[in-house]
Design an enzyme around this catalytic site. Structure first.
Site, PDB file in Angstrom:
ATOM      1  N   GLU B 102      98.463   5.905  24.912  1.00  0.00           N
ATOM      2  CA  GLU B 102      97.747   5.043  23.969  1.00  0.00           C
ATOM      3  C   GLU B 102      96.378   5.633  23.648  1.00  0.00           C
ATOM      4  O   GLU B 102      95.590   5.932  24.543  1.00  0.00           O
ATOM      5  CB  GLU B 102      97.534   3.637  24.541  1.00  0.00           C
ATOM      6  CG  GLU B 102      96.687   2.807  23.581  1.00  0.00           C
ATOM      7  CD  GLU B 102      96.190   1.480  24.132  1.00  0.00           C
ATOM      8  OE1 GLU B 102      96.573   1.110  25.253  1.00  0.00           O
ATOM      9  OE2 GLU B 102      95.416   0.830  23.408  1.00  0.00           O
ATOM     10  N   ASP B 167      84.300   4.284  36.470  1.00  0.00           N
ATOM     11  CA  ASP B 167      83.259   4.083  35.472  1.00  0.00           C
ATOM     12  C   ASP B 167      82.020   3.610  36.218  1.00  0.00           C
ATOM     13  O   ASP B 167      82.054   2.589  36.904  1.00  0.00           O
ATOM     14  CB  ASP B 167      83.718   3.017  34.461  1.00  0.00           C
ATOM     15  CG  ASP B 167      82.630   2.692  33.452  1.00  0.00           C
ATOM     16  OD1 ASP B 167      81.657   3.449  33.372  1.00  0.00           O
ATOM     17  OD2 ASP B 167      82.770   1.671  32.750  1.00  0.00           O
ATOM     18  N   ASP B 169      78.113   2.622  35.651  1.00  0.00           N
ATOM     19  CA  ASP B 169      77.189   2.315  34.574  1.00  0.00           C
ATOM     20  C   ASP B 169      75.835   1.962  35.156  1.00  0.00           C
ATOM     21  O   ASP B 169      75.730   1.181  36.099  1.00  0.00           O
ATOM     22  CB  ASP B 169      77.736   1.129  33.784  1.00  0.00           C
ATOM     23  CG  ASP B 169      76.997   0.960  32.474  1.00  0.00           C
ATOM     24  OD1 ASP B 169      77.664   1.019  31.435  1.00  0.00           O
ATOM     25  OD2 ASP B 169      75.761   0.790  32.501  1.00  0.00           O
ATOM     26  N   CYS B 189      66.024   7.675  37.301  1.00  0.00           N
ATOM     27  CA  CYS B 189      67.138   6.850  37.762  1.00  0.00           C
ATOM     28  C   CYS B 189      68.455   7.601  37.690  1.00  0.00           C
ATOM     29  O   CYS B 189      69.448   7.180  38.267  1.00  0.00           O
ATOM     30  CB  CYS B 189      67.221   5.524  37.018  1.00  0.00           C
ATOM     31  SG  CYS B 189      67.027   5.594  35.259  1.00  0.00           S
ATOM     32  N   ASP B 367      82.456  -0.065  38.455  1.00  0.00           N
ATOM     33  CA  ASP B 367      83.041  -1.144  37.664  1.00  0.00           C
ATOM     34  C   ASP B 367      84.525  -1.131  38.005  1.00  0.00           C
ATOM     35  O   ASP B 367      85.288  -0.323  37.506  1.00  0.00           O
ATOM     36  CB  ASP B 367      82.823  -0.858  36.173  1.00  0.00           C
ATOM     37  CG  ASP B 367      83.444  -1.937  35.311  1.00  0.00           C
ATOM     38  OD1 ASP B 367      84.251  -2.730  35.833  1.00  0.00           O
ATOM     39  OD2 ASP B 367      83.126  -1.977  34.119  1.00  0.00           O
TER      40      ASP B 367
HETATM   41 ZN   LIG Z   1      64.884   5.428  34.621  1.00  0.00          ZN
END
Ligand SMILES: [Zn+2]
Ligand code: SF4
Lengths: 683, 492
Positions: B102, B167, B169, B189, B367
């Site tokens: 798909e 995943d 995030d 970060c 996730d």
């Molecule tokens: Zn940052």
């Protein structure tokens, strides 16, 4: 009875006679149910089998949700098996004939397959069935003797590669770490060992506890524990005590405390498994030093002192399997995983077997679902299967007769006995003089269930819909009401919705008032409403705990207990756990609320006759509701929910109840049963 | 908005017949011919572009112009290796794995078309160029072609395999990061992502024995991981969940202060992970995130300690000297806990708290729905992120420490690079035929064309991807050989 027929069974395609040999088909009690049974049974047997297995599955499930103590669980389940599905084992002391055994095992086999058929038909049903069957399998596997377990494994040719001594030596340290860790992890992760679906609830529950340290009280999810604590006198509302309680709670949470013994005695609901692990835990105390280095950032040492001297895996057999086959153990980090292989210690075999059981059953349910549409043509079967599904949805409250003695004007006086889901509808109906379709169905059928006959129902609804003219009413609503009483259209005699039906049914949209408050209301609104009904913070949070754990019916049960006790002026515990005087509760034997009509009847019966027992618990004079005040409804219908084992304690004594059921099954005895009279005789 | 592909096809046809598409095709005078030529398997889509035109087009476009996407799909998308990857075979013949896959296209007006599937690379490419999707997602491989979904009962359309994916995030880190929030990300970060890649990659390789792992920058604030091993693709949802739970240690929602509860004895896998945690914790928490620099942040840390006495004590202490260096504050915590434990034997439960805090502030946050549902969609590598304009490039796991989310090229950048490359080549060609000898190509010799991406800073990223694909193809070839051998040995 079934087994005899097996002998005569002829395979249709080949016309060859199949001779069954009892010894070989069911050499052991347990089964993975890989092949369907081949025999013909009647429709009645078909239904009976399904029904009996359902009783077992639900009994087990209810016990687990309510976290019964091991003893209580044992008792409940033994009774359930005796009543619905005996599964004996031949022992030298008490030999049982092969035929008897084969019959029992065959029934087990057949009933499993019937339910498979009935429960493969939607993802939700499949999930429920899968969970219930796995729990049952585990329950039974755990109770087999070691020899029988091994016999079973051999019979299924479940074989896993044993880790050689050489490999074991090489992997020794890692295996040991996992072996120790796994024991521990169990305790951290296990709220209730058998219930794996409540991760979410568990997380929330924990959150509640931790955050609770900033507020004033820490409540436990487990009602039994709570109860025990209260009885122990450390009522969490006392500040000094609550302080201590919290500390203990944290300790419990962290799971590695020395409070094990206290813990054990406090919570009757912990399983044996825990006890076993406790010894290990004590041994581990010495191993904690291992973490010494972790605060030290520059020190990258790996202190591998696991206390080999204490925990020894020399005698433990390990199996090497592809990790896919042990995914549950992998997910719990209970095994060592290396290069795609999981190293499973002997003791975790159960888990593996269970995982396999689950995987295979899950696959075959999917397959069954794909194959089933072809079967829909067999229209004899479909209604039967539907009926079996309904049992899961708990549509037990069939009204066998539509005549009744309740009058339209009585309904108002009965609201106290109504569960919140109905009470809200009643209130809304009063206020708005209208209810939308979902609400009309939910409430209307409930009223029908408590004995409001058709004519009275029409009267009731017409009055309630005061804003409509009679003509409007007749045109728009009367048909529906008659329809739901089976007097129009397909003439289906609709049964009142069960809790499961309401909870999982259509989610109320804006303007709708149907649904279950515990499920469908936002927490704040629910809290307010609970306060409005007089629950104090303590009880409220008790109820909310269940709600947060998604156990809505348990929340309702708790609500029932709390509010009824309040009304009677007795302690909640007296109503709880079937502990009033000599172990007999007046509430229908501690069942979970499964049905709004059950809620109603239990409540109604509770207040109808103040008895001596109750007078002791509180003073009868305190009661605001008594028999004069409450108009007695004629409770009708097959009380199938009472067929569950615990219900033998139900108020009407046993023989009468049975008689009652027999009568009701006989359509000729019309309206012959009046609980009132039965009970009067009793008192 | 979801629309079904039938209606969409109609809608698009209308669009194509209208002015929109025609205008665009003028930009490339040989385009119309090109699309007619697609069926030819040897067709090289990069062969016929005229660099001079690209310069003009690129310089006229506004930064938000969707035409950038068209340029990207025409010049830079690595169709060949992309197809090889999804075909999971050693031969170029389209396999079921490719044909039953798909694809989901999100168009530029935010409509998305699910259950697209293609018979071969050319068809895929043609559709991509025609629709110019803002985003391509990859779904599962089904028992039948997803395009034929409508022809069967819903229950008879089942996913059979898919890469194991992860995943990660940055938004899941918002409660512990202070430098940015939401969609933003900076090199400070990003260290969280580095940690995540290091830890998860190890688990996948060492514990589960996977070999074909691709890490991809999601284009904005996260990373994706694709595990292409056959064994990984065949996992069912339960088994996927097993792996996710094995990896995962952070649990609980926003209301839960303490999100990590690990046993005193760490599992070997976590022990290994802890070494990474320990290595990055000081730089992340003490320095770049400044967790101990503001009361608001440090109180969150204190709240994790299940002892109100310690909480109160440290709160008071640090309120007096807020400037106290982070390391010393950490020391304070450690001492306070030690004292509490020595005073009360029962408080051994405090022991793993600091370690768990380290996990909580460093360890990857997944996730998990993306990983545990086989039919879940995940954005394909080499998409262009609509917000940042950056290409979702693969990350070389061996150099993951060096990856900086601000460096992957944007389409604009690629176009300029391509233009200046071609200008250079042209200049070199003009300077004399000998000068170009060191390079393999000139703009005039179509047979020696090198792909446009290779002329730009996208090149190294595609190389990473090709290594990943190469591994898969090699394995498929080996498998075929093995099968042929066993076949042969059976015959003789
Ligand atoms: Zn940052
Ligand atoms: S649990 Fe059942 S009886 Fe109670 S409120 Fe909900 S639906 Fe009604």
């Amino acid at each position: 009875m079934y087994a005899r027929r097996l002998h005569r069974y002829t395979k249709i395609e080949t016309e060859e006679e199949i001779e069954y040999d009892f010894d070989s088909i069911y050499p052991v009690r347990l089964s993975l149910y890989l092949e369907p049974p081949l025999l013909e049974i009647s429709m009645d047997e078909f239904e009976q089998c399904a029904f009996d297995r359902m009783q077992i599955l639900t009994a087990l499930q209810n016990s687990q949700i309510r976290s019964l103590s091991p003893e209580q669980l044992e008792k409940t389940m033994t009774e359930a098996f005796e009543k619905h599905m005996t599964m004996t084992q031949s022992t030298p002391d008490a030999p049982v004939s092969q035929e008897v055994l084969a019959n029992e095992r065959l029934k087990d086999h057949i009933s499993h397959y019937i339910l498979r058929l009935a429960y493969c038909r939607s993802p939700e049903l499949r999930a429920w069935f899968l969970k219930a069957e796995c729990a049952l399998f585990k329950y039974r596997f755990d109770r087999e003797s070691l020899e029988d377990q091994i016999a079973f494994l051999e019979h299924q040719s479940l074989f896993w590669r044993r880790v050689s001594d050489e490999d074991k030596r090489l992997l020794h340290d890692k295996l040991l770490e996992c072996y120790i860790g796994a024991k521990f992890h169990d305790e951290v992760a296990d709220g209730g060992p058998e219930d794996d679906s409540k991760d979410e609830g568990e997380a929330e529950e924990r959150a509640g506890r931790v955050d609770g340290s900033e507020t004033s009280e820490v409540r436990d999810h487990n009602p039994r524990k709570e109860q025990a604590r209260k009885r122990g006198g450390s009522d969490a509302q006392g500040t000094a005590d609550s302080e201590r309680d919290q500390d203990e709670d944290h300790t419990e949470d962290d799971g590695e405390d020395e409070d094990a013994e206290e813990d054990e005695s406090k919570s009757g609901s912990r399983s044996d498994k825990k006890k076993k692990a406790k010894n290990k835990r004590l041994e581990r105390q010495a191993d904690d030093d291992e973490n010494e280095g972790l605060f030290d950032f520059d020190d990258d040492d790996e202190d591998d002192d696991n206390g080999e001297s204490k925990v020894n895996i020399d005698d433990v057999i390990f199996f090497e399997v592809d990790f896919e086959r042990a995914h549950g153990l992998v997910g719990r980090r209970a095994v060592y995983v290396k290069d795609g292989k999981a190293y499973v210690p002997m003791a975790e075999q159960v888990t593996m077997v269970l995982e396999m059981f689950r995987d295979r059953l899950s696959d075959s349910l999917e397959a069954c679902a794909l194959a089933l549409p072809g079967m829909d043509e067999d229209d004899r079967l479909v209604p039967v299967l539907d009926n079996i599904n309904d049992q899961y949805l708990g549509k037990d409250y069939t009204t066998t007769s539509i005549t009744g003695e309740l009058h339209a004007e009585d309904v108002n006086g009965l609201t106290f006995h109504m569960p919140p889901c109905m009470d809200q509808l009643h209130t809304e109906l009063r206020n708005a003089q209208h209810l939308r379709h979902g609400g009309r169905m939910q409430y209307g059928l409930f009223l029908k269930g408590i004995g409001l006959p058709l004519e009275q129902a029409l009267l009731f609804w017409q009055k309630a819909f005061g804003k409509h003219t009679a003509e409007q009413f007749n045109k728009e609503y009367a048909y529906n009401i008659r329809h739901s009483y089976g007097m129009e259209g397909k003439r289906t005699d609709y049964t009142p919705y069960s809790c499961k039906g309401i909870i999982m049914g259509s989610t109320p949209g804006p303007g709708d008032h149907h649904g279950c408050p515990f499920r469908h209301w936002p927490a704040a609104k629910l809290r307010d409403s609970l306060s409005a009904r007089g629950l104090d913070d303590f009880d409220k949070e008790d109820v909310m705990q269940f709600v947060q754990g998604h156990h809505y019916q348990l929340a309702c049960t708790r609500y029932f207990e709390v509010t009824r006790a309040m009304k009677m002026g007795i302690l909640t515990e007296t109503l709880q756990g079937g502990l009033v005087e000599g172990g007999k509760s007046r509430v229908a034997s501690q069942e979970t609320i499964e049905h709004p009509n059950q809620f109603f009847e239990q409540s109604y019966l509770l207040f109808r006759k103040p008895s001596k027992t109750q007078a002791k618990g509180g003073s009868a004079g305190d009661m605001e509701v008594d028999e004069e005040e409450v108009k007695a409804p004629l409770v009708r219908g097959g009380y199938t929910y009472k067929k569950t084992p615990q219900s033998s304690d139900f108020v009407p004594t046993h023989p009468q109840q049975q008689q009652q059921q027999q009568q009701q099954q006989d359509p000729n005895v019309e309206g012959a049963i009046d609980l009132d009279e039965d009970d009067d005789d009793d008192v | 908005m979801e629309i079904d592909s039938d209606n969409l096809a109609v809608g698009l046809k209308r669009k194509a017949e209208g002015t929109g598409d025609d205008d665009l095709t003028h930009l490339f005078d040989d385009d119309l011919k090109e699309s007619d030529l697609y069926p030819q398997p040897t067709f090289n889509p990069w062969a016929t572009n005229k660099p001079a035109q690209l310069v003009n087009v690129a310089s006229e476009l506004d930064a938000n112009d969707p035409e950038w996407l068209r340029l990207f799909y025409r010049h830079f998308f690595p169709y060949n290796s992309y197809y090889k990857w999804l075909n999971y075979d050693s031969t170029p013949k389209p396999s079921r794995t490719f044909m039953h896959r798909e694809f989901c296209f999100t168009l530029q007006d935010d409509t998305y078309i699910r259950f697209q599937s293609f018979l071969n690379q050319e068809e895929f490419k043609r559709e991509v160029l025609r629709l110019c999707p803002a985003k391509i997602d990859l779904g599962a491989i089904y028992n039948i072609r997803p395009k034929d979904k409508k022809n069967v009962r819903p229950a008879a359309f089942v996913p059979v395999s898919k890469e194991l994916v992860f995943d990660i995030d940055m938004t899941d880190y918002d409660e512990i990061r202070t430098c940015c929030s939401g969609g933003d990300v900076c090199s400070k970060c990003w260290e969280f992502m580095t940690v995540a890649m290091k830890i998860i990659d190890k688990v996948l390789r060492d514990d589960f024995g996977f070999r074909h792992i691709l890490w991809v920058y999601s284009g904005r604030r996260g990373i994706h991981c694709w595990v292409g091993d056959e064994r990984a693709r065949k996992l069912n949802n339960e088994q996927r969940r097993g792996i996710v739970k094995y990896v995962e240690v952070i649990r609980g929602g926003a209301y839960q202060q303490r999100k990590v509860r690990l046993p005193a004895n760490l599992h070997p896998s976590l022990k290994r992970a802890f070494r990474v945690v320990r290595q990055h914790f000081p730089s992340l928490v003490f320095n770049s995130q400044g967790v101990f620099k503001s009361p608001e942040q440090w109180e969150k840390v204190l709240a994790v300690i299940p002892d109100r006495g310690i909480q109160a004590k440290l709160k008071a202490l640090w309120a007096k000297v807020p400037q106290r260096p982070p390391r010393e504050k950490w020391e304070d915590m450690r001492k306070a806990i030690e004292i509490a434990m020595s005073e009360n034997r029962k408080k051994t439960y405090l022991k793993p708290v600091l370690r768990d805090i380290m996990f909580q502030y460093t360890y990857p946050r997944l996730d998990d729905k993306v990983s545990t549902h086989i039919n879940h969609l995940l954005k394909s590598p080499f998409c262009v992120h609509p917000k940042t304009g950056r290409v979702c490039v693969p990350i070389d796991i061996n150099k993951c420490d060096e990856f900086d989310p601000s460096t992957p090229p944007t389409v604009q950048q690629l176009c300029h690079e391509l233009n200046s490359y071609d200008a250079r080549v042209k200049a070199a060609a003009a300077a004399g035929d000998n000068g170009a000898g060191s390079q393999t190509t000139t703009g005039n010799n179509p047979n020696q064309k090198i792909p446009d991406w290779q002329k730009t800073s996208l090149g190294p990223y595609v190389k990473v991807f090709e290594r990943f694909v190469g591994g898969i193809v090699r394995e498929a070839r080996d498998k075929r050989r093995m099968e042929a051998q066993t076949q042969a040995s059976l015959e003789f």
